[in-house]
Design a protein around this motif. Structure first.
Motif, short mmCIF file in Angstrom:
data_model
loop_
_atom_site.label_atom_id
_atom_site.label_comp_id
_atom_site.label_asym_id
_atom_site.label_seq_id
_atom_site.Cartn_x
_atom_site.Cartn_y
_atom_site.Cartn_z
N THR A 16 0.84 -1.20 0.00
CA THR A 16 0.00 0.00 0.00
C THR A 16 0.87 1.25 0.00
O THR A 16 1.85 1.34 0.72
CB THR A 16 -0.91 0.03 1.24
N GLN A 43 -6.14 13.02 -10.14
CA GLN A 43 -6.32 11.62 -9.80
C GLN A 43 -6.71 10.79 -11.02
O GLN A 43 -6.28 9.64 -11.18
CB GLN A 43 -7.36 11.44 -8.71
N TYR A 69 -3.60 10.12 -12.80
CA TYR A 69 -2.85 9.14 -12.02
C TYR A 69 -3.40 7.75 -12.27
O TYR A 69 -2.66 6.80 -12.56
CB TYR A 69 -2.94 9.51 -10.53
N HIS A 70 -4.72 7.63 -12.16
CA HIS A 70 -5.38 6.34 -12.32
C HIS A 70 -5.16 5.79 -13.72
O HIS A 70 -4.92 4.59 -13.92
CB HIS A 70 -6.88 6.49 -12.04
N VAL A 112 -1.40 4.49 -13.73
CA VAL A 112 -1.05 3.39 -12.82
C VAL A 112 -1.82 2.12 -13.14
O VAL A 112 -1.34 1.01 -12.88
CB VAL A 112 -1.28 3.82 -11.35
N PHE A 124 -1.39 -3.88 -10.22
CA PHE A 124 -2.19 -2.79 -9.67
C PHE A 124 -3.56 -3.30 -9.22
O PHE A 124 -4.20 -4.09 -9.90
CB PHE A 124 -2.36 -1.70 -10.73
N SER A 184 -5.89 -0.96 -6.89
CA SER A 184 -6.84 0.15 -6.79
C SER A 184 -6.10 1.44 -6.49
O SER A 184 -4.95 1.44 -6.02
CB SER A 184 -7.89 -0.10 -5.69
N ALA A 185 -6.78 2.56 -6.76
CA ALA A 185 -6.27 3.89 -6.41
C ALA A 185 -7.47 4.74 -6.03
O ALA A 185 -8.26 5.12 -6.89
CB ALA A 185 -5.51 4.52 -7.58
N VAL A 196 -3.05 3.92 -2.89
CA VAL A 196 -2.70 3.10 -4.05
C VAL A 196 -2.31 1.71 -3.57
O VAL A 196 -1.47 1.58 -2.67
CB VAL A 196 -1.53 3.72 -4.84
N TRP A 249 6.33 0.73 -10.03
CA TRP A 249 5.52 1.92 -10.30
C TRP A 249 6.20 3.17 -9.76
O TRP A 249 6.29 4.19 -10.46
CB TRP A 249 4.13 1.76 -9.68
N HIS A 274 5.24 7.82 -12.79
CA HIS A 274 5.09 8.24 -11.39
C HIS A 274 5.81 9.56 -11.15
O HIS A 274 5.28 10.45 -10.46
CB HIS A 274 5.64 7.15 -10.47
#
Length: 315
Positions: A6, A27, A30-31, A34, A40, A42-43, A60, A71, A77
């Motif tokens: 995490t 976000q 980002y999502h 990632v 992966f 979840s975010a 994340v 990542w 990132h």
């Protein structure tokens, strides 16, 4: 069994109008990045816990620590972290907490769904009204955690992005399969031209969207065949016409450049084109005749055979 990893990102944002929209837009970016990384899970974006706080948190999750490390050391990132610094309050620092010590900060698990909707020209006000009605209905369902709606940049796009959050997948599915949602989707036909839904349990997340009607992923075998159909010619053409020009480079760098071209072409050209052309097969109408499945499979296999025939003399 590998231990899940995490990452908790804390962003103390500056004050100002439309701040929530800017953070939510970050976000989404980002999502979108990632979600393409192996492992992966979840975010989830958590808004400030009180009106006096400006601390936003992004939780994340990856299946393993090495996957999370890949990542965190990626160019994507680094780019997103630089973007986050532009949202920070004066003297604030973008903080990342990783490992078991982050678990005590972690909220109850939630599921985030990204919905991209292309609105019919001139229907923006009608879409806003429909969105408000939809959010009110969603809030009556158990597990609803909130929604972020991000408007497009005027003059550049007519695609709206919505982040819908529920506390778990069962409650999200309960909303998806509800009669209330079905009624709202019928109303949306008057204002929405196209919708794509992204969730985390697709075998190729970010490449093939969910069914806009049911919210389900297409069968994995269909997704795999469609990606194969789009990937195969890109690989062949790269090997035949690009790789010979990279022989002067170190093989490690040459392979990286070849993969970069292949992934880029597949992500932005071939797979989106094929998803659009084969939507009738990926997401068949429940009233479609039984031979629809066989027709689509036969057509894809025929196209693969044609590709093999065309490329046979190139290699």
């Amino acid at each position: 069994m590998p231990t899940p990893a995490t990452l908790v990102c804390t962003l103390r944002a500056r004050t100002g109008p439309h701040l929530a929209r800017f953070v939510s837009a970050w976000q989404v970016r980002y999502h979108t990045k990632v979600i393409r990384f192996e492992g992966f899970v979840s975010a989830d974006l958590l808004s400030p816990v009180s009106p006096e706080s400006n601390d936003w948190r992004l939780i994340v999750r990856f299946r393993t620590q090495p996957q999370l490390d890949l990542w965190r050391t990626s160019p994507e990132h680094a780019w997103l972290t630089a973007e986050a610094h532009e949202l920070l309050d004066e003297n604030a620092v973008f903080q990342e907490t990783i490992g078991p010590e982050a678990e005590h900060q972690q909220p109850p698990h939630s599921v985030t769904e990204i919905i991209r909707s292309e609105i019919l020209p001139g229907m923006e006000d009608a879409y806003r009204a429909w969105t408000q009605k939809t959010q009110h209905t969603q809030s009556q369902f158990p597990g609803y955690r909130g929604v972020h709606v991000i408007a497009p940049i005027p003059g550049q796009s007519n695609e709206w992005t919505t982040l819908l959050r529920f506390d778990n997948l069962d409650n999200l599915d309960r909303w998806r399969h509800s009669s209330e949602r079905a009624t709202l989707l019928e109303e949306a036909r008057l204002v929405i031209q196209r919708t794509e839904i992204t969730r985390l349990d697709s075998p190729f997340p970010g490449w093939v969207p969910l069914d806009p009607t049911t919210g389900a992923n297409p069968p994995k075998w269909k997704t795999g065949l469609l990606v194969l159909l789009g990937l195969y010619p890109v690989v062949i053409l790269t090997i035949r016409f690009i790789t010979p020009h990279l022989t002067a480079l170190n093989p490690t760098l040459a392979i990286l450049l070849g993969n970069l071209l292949t992934v880029t072409a597949t992500t932005y050209l071939t797979v989106p084109f094929l998803v659009q052309r084969f939507a009738w097969w990926l997401f068949p109408n429940p009233k479609s005749p039984p031979q629809t499945q066989l027709k689509g499979l036969t057509l894809i296999l025929l196209l693969i055979i044609i590709q093999i025939t065309l490329f046979w003399g190139l290699m």
